[in-house]
Design a protein around this motif. Sequence first.
Motif, PDB file in Angstrom:
ATOM      1  N   UNK A  81       0.828  -1.214   0.000  1.00 14.68           N
ATOM      2  CA  UNK A  81       0.000   0.000   0.000  1.00 14.68           C
ATOM      3  C   UNK A  81       0.861   1.262   0.000  1.00 14.68           C
ATOM      4  N   UNK A  82       2.023   1.170   0.655  1.00 14.75           N
ATOM      5  CA  UNK A  82       2.954   2.314   0.633  1.00 14.75           C
ATOM      6  C   UNK A  82       3.431   2.554  -0.806  1.00 14.75           C
ATOM      7  N   UNK A  83       3.687   1.462  -1.521  1.00 13.29           N
ATOM      8  CA  UNK A  83       4.127   1.609  -2.916  1.00 13.29           C
ATOM      9  C   UNK A  83       3.048   2.329  -3.716  1.00 13.29           C
ATOM     10  N   UNK A  84       1.805   1.887  -3.548  1.00 13.82           N
ATOM     11  CA  UNK A  84       0.695   2.528  -4.280  1.00 13.82           C
ATOM     12  C   UNK A  84       0.662   4.026  -3.960  1.00 13.82           C
ATOM     13  N   UNK A  85       0.771   4.338  -2.666  1.00 10.35           N
ATOM     14  CA  UNK A  85       0.675   5.748  -2.264  1.00 10.35           C
ATOM     15  C   UNK A  85       1.849   6.547  -2.837  1.00 10.35           C
ATOM     16  N   UNK A  86       3.060   5.990  -2.750  1.00 13.45           N
ATOM     17  CA  UNK A  86       4.253   6.726  -3.196  1.00 13.45           C
ATOM     18  C   UNK A  86       4.238   6.970  -4.698  1.00 13.45           C
ATOM     19  N   UNK A 125       0.333  10.447  -8.221  1.00 16.49           N
ATOM     20  CA  UNK A 125       0.748  11.768  -8.743  1.00 16.49           C
ATOM     21  C   UNK A 125       0.801  12.805  -7.626  1.00 16.49           C
ATOM     22  N   UNK A 126      -0.149  12.684  -6.694  1.00 17.76           N
ATOM     23  CA  UNK A 126      -0.207  13.664  -5.605  1.00 17.76           C
ATOM     24  C   UNK A 126       1.092  13.641  -4.795  1.00 17.76           C
ATOM     25  N   UNK A 127       1.550  12.442  -4.452  1.00 16.30           N
ATOM     26  CA  UNK A 127       2.762  12.331  -3.623  1.00 16.30           C
ATOM     27  C   UNK A 127       4.010  12.712  -4.417  1.00 16.30           C
ATOM     28  N   UNK A 128       4.032  12.351  -5.685  1.00 19.30           N
ATOM     29  CA  UNK A 128       5.189  12.719  -6.509  1.00 19.30           C
ATOM     30  C   UNK A 128       5.282  14.248  -6.606  1.00 19.30           C
ATOM     31  N   UNK A 152      13.572  15.218  -6.254  1.00 21.90           N
ATOM     32  CA  UNK A 152      13.231  14.903  -7.653  1.00 21.90           C
ATOM     33  C   UNK A 152      12.242  13.744  -7.741  1.00 21.90           C
ATOM     34  N   UNK A 153      11.983  13.081  -6.626  1.00 17.21           N
ATOM     35  CA  UNK A 153      11.039  11.962  -6.646  1.00 17.21           C
ATOM     36  C   UNK A 153      11.070  11.234  -5.315  1.00 17.21           C
ATOM     37  N   UNK A 154      10.414  10.072  -5.288  1.00 22.29           N
ATOM     38  CA  UNK A 154      10.368   9.279  -4.052  1.00 22.29           C
ATOM     39  C   UNK A 154      11.066   7.947  -4.328  1.00 22.29           C
TER      40      UNK A 154
END
Length: 629
Positions: free
Chosen positions: A275-280, A283-286, A295-297
């Motif tokens: 689920x953390x992968x999905x969240x990271x 687009x919102x988190x990026x 530059x990213x996560x």
Amino acid sequence: MSLMNPKVIHEKVEERTIDELAKKTIEHCLKEGIETVWDRSEMQEPQCKWCSTGLSCSRCTMGPCRIIPERNRVRGVCGADADLIVARNLLDMLTTGAAAHSDHGREIAETLLLVGKGESSGYTIKDTEKLFAIAEEYNIPTDRAAIEVAHDLALAFLDEFGTIKGELELCRRAPDATYAIWEEAGILPRGIDREIVEAMHRVHMGVGAHYANMLLHGLRTALGDGWGGSMIGTEVSDILFGTPTPVESMMNLGVIKEDQVNITLHGHNPMLSEMIVEAAESEVMQALAKKNGATGINLIGLCCTGNELLMRRGIPMAGNHFNQELVIATGALDAMIVDYQCIFPSLPRTASCFHTKIISTSQKAKIPGSYYVEFSPENATEAAETIVMTAVENFKNRIPERIFIPGKPVAVTAGFSVEAITKALGGTLQPLVDAIASGKIRGAVGIVGCNNPKIKHDYGHVTLAKELIKHDILCVETGCAAVASGKAGLLTPDACFLAGDGLKGICKAVGIPPVLHMGSCVDCSRILVLLAALANTLGVGIHQLPVAGAAPEWYSQKAVSIGAYFVASGVYTVLGPMPNISGSPAVIDLLTNGLEGVVNAKFAVEPDPLKAAELIITHIEEKRKALGI
Ligand code: BF8
């Protein structure tokens, strides 16, 4: 800042690890005065000789007791002798491990049930084919919607924990000869929880009084883990998150990226990390990461959570058990997210030297000094977003001059589920059986388990694997053993140049590494499934196969359970560190000789990996001879 002499620092670094980037980071820690597991191990010296031989007991308030024959203390206050005290301690240890694996398995099965009820947050079924295939094993009708099948299969899995049928359905996966041995020995598990509860009952004062009787129950408890709790953990993870297929990625402390938000996922249960992968990836988190100057996560795995993510998503790994403090010491880790098992309780203390936030998530494993975001299958999406946001917003708190990224990562290929191995071989295991029969591959060894300061970090795993592949023995690995091999460059097809000619030829033809990454520690159940399939192809019991198990650097209670279910399944298993049993010659004799007469397999203990390889090679050649190949 430490005042330690540079020569002393160099010596300590060299005696602690063979992981090149870990060496640089340990040196950095020693200079900066950042405490690590090796420092604490030194501070514990000399360790208690009664505890390390298993001869102390603190289970009740008549004690604590120690067995000291030279002072005429040959029994505890209750009357237990050395054999019983040692066996009781060992059974307790094994049962703790079986419980840990199985509780993880239960949580995953409960998540599948929520999916079946349509009540989970964000989880779906990724491998419908596997769902339907396993449902058929359980005689669950499959001519309907996947979600309905998932519901009934989840109930069937959950039933295995407290079943009153008297046996586990999944044990039927074992070859007939192996199953018959369990029945004959009286160690067929009757229910996952039942054996764990009974083990704890037997450990109570005034119940188990015979060391061998106690330890045979340990085998039954362990079988309930390997062929039950762990196997359910693996199978349901595949159904929910996908069955692994070969995937390329990177490994070691060099996976940290200076310009990105670095989030480490540490622990065991893929429910959280997926689920953390999905969240990271959202687009919102990026966008939030960019807004905060990154530059990213960059998601990074550690330990078994890392193995789960590597196998299914190709997410890079910072390392294994003893890399967990070192990754914080890079100064570039913005958050470490943990669930449970193998997480040093001192991590918030390590993190307090930097800006890193340790975020605990399980109500079973709250850690003083950590941030806490409770995570459950019902609030998964929301909790994952909160956690990722916390990490992203912490990026700006880094202290640039404290960043220490020790080098570049190495390439790995992981994802060798049994299904993937079978596919790589052309759809059946017959080519592997043929290669073993012809002698091109002499046999196979499962190398599993942890890191332990009593063995130089990764030296036991890597030395053993290199020696075995050199002798044309295929290695299949899980847990921190697999990560050690990855960091040492053994998990790529190119590593076949280190293998003997026979194994090299097969690996080149099939395009696989000589050391196969099969997953996390619960995925030792994949090794059982592979062994069962090989034995069934040959029409023999598992104990007749030219195979072995090894845990060169084990430390944990879970590893005791794994070793016990390997042996109970018929697999000769060599341990690196000695268990705390040397106070009872009778227990040692049972485990290293007597079990052969019960389950046709036994333990050996050999801390030197080169000598362990000799033991294993001799064993494999004996098994080949007995099979006439
Ligand atoms: O379950 S190998 S140190 S991380 S216990 Fe722990 Fe040992 Fe690593 Fe995974 Ni397994």
